[in-house]
Design a protein around this motif. Structure first.
Motif: not given
Length: 238
Positions: A151-169, A216-223
């Motif tokens: 609702d807020r972000g509209g069309i969105t995309l979540y990208q993880f870095n190769p180490a899965r320690t960062r998310a780019y939104y 975090g350790p679980e690498a959840r895109w919504w967190e």
């Protein structure tokens, strides 16, 4: 008294017959002893421990070099079914990320991370103003973790870095680039979508809402914990 002596001719004849018999017998013995197996038609019995080839005068099997069969090459590997492994090159150093909107210089960016938003929220991102339809670029190598309509972000995309320690939104996109899909590997600078005003963005002010989250350790895109992307985009502002 009557004379009974045998005539001399009879003695000589007997002696000749004896000698002749001895000679004939010797020849027969010699013939038998010297005949070859080929003449008799009977193959000799191989000596134990040898094979038939050795018995026939050929080299024994153990002396014959084995014929080496060329190894069968493995079947060509089928095209990789899983995404390619990407090198972990992304860092959080100042200026380490590519500006995600094509044609926008670092001098045009403004730090809006701490700006207030509705309902007492902090912005936790940077807004990059640009005309609708301007290509949005991947800030670094990585992988698409989630395509999401909010609702807020509209069309969105979540990208993880190769180490899965960062998310780019990336949010408020007009649309995704052709072929974009979840799980897809992205390269730094690859077009992933286009600037828009979907979600709660002002249609008169299209822009890209860009955020970075520490996972975090679980690498959840919504967190994830929000990190200020401004110094990661602008060299010397760390």
């Amino acid at each position: 008294m009557r004379d009974v002596r045998r005539p001399r001719g009879g003695v000589l004849r007997g002696a000749l017959l004896f000698v002749l018999g001895v000679l004939v017998g010797a020849n027969v013995v010699y013939f038998v002893l010297t005949r070859t197996p080929a003449a008799t038609g009977i193959a000799p019995t191989p000596t134990p421990g040898t094979d038939a080839a050795a018995a026939d005068g050929a080299a024994p099997a153990s002396a014959v070099a084995p014929i080496e069969t060329p190894p069968v090459p493995p079947s060509p590997a089928s095209p990789a079914e899983s995404p390619a492994v990407l090198p972990a090159t992304t860092t959080d150093a100042t200026g380490s990320l590519l500006i995600p909107v094509q044609g926008i210089a670092a001098a045009a960016l403004h730090d809006t991370f701490n700006d207030a938003r509705s309902e007492g929220r902090r912005h936790d991102a940077i807004d990059i103003m640009a005309p609708a339809g301007t290509p949005v670029l991947a800030v670094a190598d990585g992988r698409i973790e989630k395509l999401f309509l909010s609702d807020r972000g509209g069309i969105t995309l979540y990208q993880f870095n190769p180490a899965r320690t960062r998310a780019y939104y990336y949010a408020h996109l007009q649309r995704y680039a052709d072929g974009i899909a979840e799980g897809q590997a992205l390269r730094r600078g690859q077009v992933l979508g286009y600037v828009g005003a979907t979600g709660n963005a002002d249609p008169s002010a299209p822009h890209l809402h860009f955020a970075v989250f520490a996972l975090g350790p679980e690498a959840r895109w919504w967190e994830g914990a929000a990190l200020n992307p401004y110094p990661m985009l602008v060299p010397g502002r760390g």
